[in-house]
Scaffold this motif. Structure first.
Motif, PDB file in Angstrom:
ATOM      1  N   ARG A   1      -2.293  10.415  -5.069  1.00 22.92           N
ATOM      2  CA  ARG A   1      -1.049  10.500  -5.842  1.00 22.92           C
ATOM      3  C   ARG A   1      -0.270   9.195  -5.757  1.00 22.92           C
ATOM      4  N   GLY A   2      -0.460   8.447  -4.685  1.00 23.62           N
ATOM      5  CA  GLY A   2       0.146   7.126  -4.607  1.00 23.62           C
ATOM      6  C   GLY A   2      -0.332   6.224  -5.727  1.00 23.62           C
ATOM      7  N   GLY A   3      -1.565   6.425  -6.178  1.00 21.57           N
ATOM      8  CA  GLY A   3      -2.087   5.657  -7.311  1.00 21.57           C
ATOM      9  C   GLY A   3      -1.314   5.950  -8.578  1.00 21.57           C
TER      10      GLY A   3
ATOM     11  N   ILE B   1      -5.408   4.495   4.840  1.00 19.24           N
ATOM     12  CA  ILE B   1      -4.518   3.338   4.690  1.00 19.24           C
ATOM     13  C   ILE B   1      -4.758   2.335   5.815  1.00 19.24           C
ATOM     14  N   GLN B   2      -4.791   2.823   7.040  1.00 21.53           N
ATOM     15  CA  GLN B   2      -5.040   1.920   8.171  1.00 21.53           C
ATOM     16  C   GLN B   2      -6.407   1.267   8.085  1.00 21.53           C
ATOM     17  N   GLY B   3      -7.412   2.060   7.737  1.00 14.82           N
ATOM     18  CA  GLY B   3      -8.772   1.532   7.689  1.00 14.82           C
ATOM     19  C   GLY B   3      -8.917   0.412   6.671  1.00 14.82           C
TER      20      GLY B   3
ATOM     21  N   MET C   1       0.816  -1.213   0.000  1.00 20.15           N
ATOM     22  CA  MET C   1       0.000   0.000   0.000  1.00 20.15           C
ATOM     23  C   MET C   1       0.852   1.267   0.000  1.00 20.15           C
ATOM     24  N   THR C   2       0.583   2.141  -0.968  1.00 11.98           N
ATOM     25  CA  THR C   2       1.273   3.427  -1.079  1.00 11.98           C
ATOM     26  C   THR C   2       0.284   4.561  -0.844  1.00 11.98           C
ATOM     27  N   HIS C   3       0.631   5.456   0.051  1.00  9.81           N
ATOM     28  CA  HIS C   3      -0.243   6.563   0.463  1.00  9.81           C
ATOM     29  C   HIS C   3      -0.211   7.726  -0.533  1.00  9.81           C
TER      30      HIS C   3
END
Length: 301
Positions: free
Chosen positions: A133-135, A65-67, A52-54
């Motif tokens: 933006r991680g996408g 991200i945590q959720g 996972m990239t934030h």
């Protein structure tokens, strides 16, 4: 007080027996980067693992991200959420705007690749995930590899070419100075081999009165084909899930941007929307995201 103690016990029991959470470190280009590995009770080499990239200036422990990571764990899916260094060692939390900015997009692509390599040592079924933006950064990583070492990708409210163009267009209104002169100054420095030269900017990303290197300013505000996340995904042969939020005010054109790619992909790229969610998919919307990802992984396997 008793009811609080009871609630704490219930929350503790809600975590599957055997599920684990572990902090990891990885050295990338001389900097120590941090990540959280969450594994379900039945973790094994065939357990799906989502890297996972934030989003912009954010971190691995942010709510979205945590959720999503915790919701995936409840569905038997492991996750590896990492924090992009953004030029700093052991970076934690949101980027401090008082700190000077010296990082470029390719740094994120390299770090994503390093964590995916780490994930492949733990699971035979690794998926890349990026929010906002991680996408786009995940899309850049995939496009840079002819045969990416992942089984598929999930882009959650990814930044689009239009969103990037809108940020440039609104610079003067936001920070009180035209972008063009600043960008021209930074580009000349980079062309002259002085990309590490510091410059004062009235604004950089979300930070006012920022001190930033010329190369960082050009990397963020210069135009390049890699900013078109949909076009990048049109080139990959991997299964891709793109999730849009109907109340996304940050990147409102995800559906419009990706619909043509989805229509022409032969089912390889699936575009889905989550009703009433905003850009950060808070609370129960994280469960909706995890449901979509779980279904996507089942179809991919």
């Amino acid at each position: 007080m008793r009811w609080l103690m009871g609630l704490a016990v219930l929350l503790l029991l809600a975590r599957p027996v055997g599920a684990a959470e572990q902090e990891l470190e990885l050295s990338v280009n001389g900097r120590t980067t941090l990540a959280t590995l969450r594994t379900p009770a039945s973790m094994g080499p065939d357990t799906p693992l989502v890297v996972m990239t934030h989003g912009t200036l954010a971190h691995k422990d942010m709510e979205v991200i945590q959720g999503v990571a915790k919701a995936l764990e409840q569905r038997g899916i492991a996750s590896l959420a990492h924090t992009l260094s953004l030029g700093l060692d052991r970076r934690k939390g949101m980027y401090d705007c008082a700190v000077r900015h010296d990082y470029v997009t390719d740094d994120a692509v390299t770090e994503i690749g390093a964590w995916i390599a780490k994930a492949n040592s733990m699971s035979r079924l690794v998926f890349a995930f990026g929010h906002s933006r991680g996408g786009n950064q995940v899309a850049r990583y995939l496009a840079a590899n002819d045969v990416p070492p992942v089984a598929g990708a999930v882009l959650l409210a990814p930044v689009t070419a239009k969103a990037e163009a809108d940020l440039r267009a609104s610079y003067a209104q936001t920070y009180g100075k035209p972008l063009e002169s600043l960008l021209e100054k930074a580009a000349k420095a980079v062309a002259a081999g002085r990309g590490g030269e510091w410059m004062d900017a009235p604004g950089f990303i979300y930070c006012r009165n920022a001190v930033v290197t010329a190369r960082s300013f050009v990397s963020f505000y210069g135009t390049d084909a890699g900013q078109d996340t949909a076009a990048l995904m049109a080139r990959t042969k991997l299964p891709v899930l793109v999730l849009a939020a109907t109340k996304d005010a940050v990147v409102p054109d995800v559906t419009a941007s990706f619909a043509p790619v989805a229509d022409s992909s032969g089912g390889r790229l699936h575009l889905d929307t989550i009703e009433d969610a905003d850009h950060f998919f808070r609370d129960l919307f994280a469960e909706d995201v995890a449901d979509r990802i779980a279904d996507f992984i089942k179809q991919t396997r």
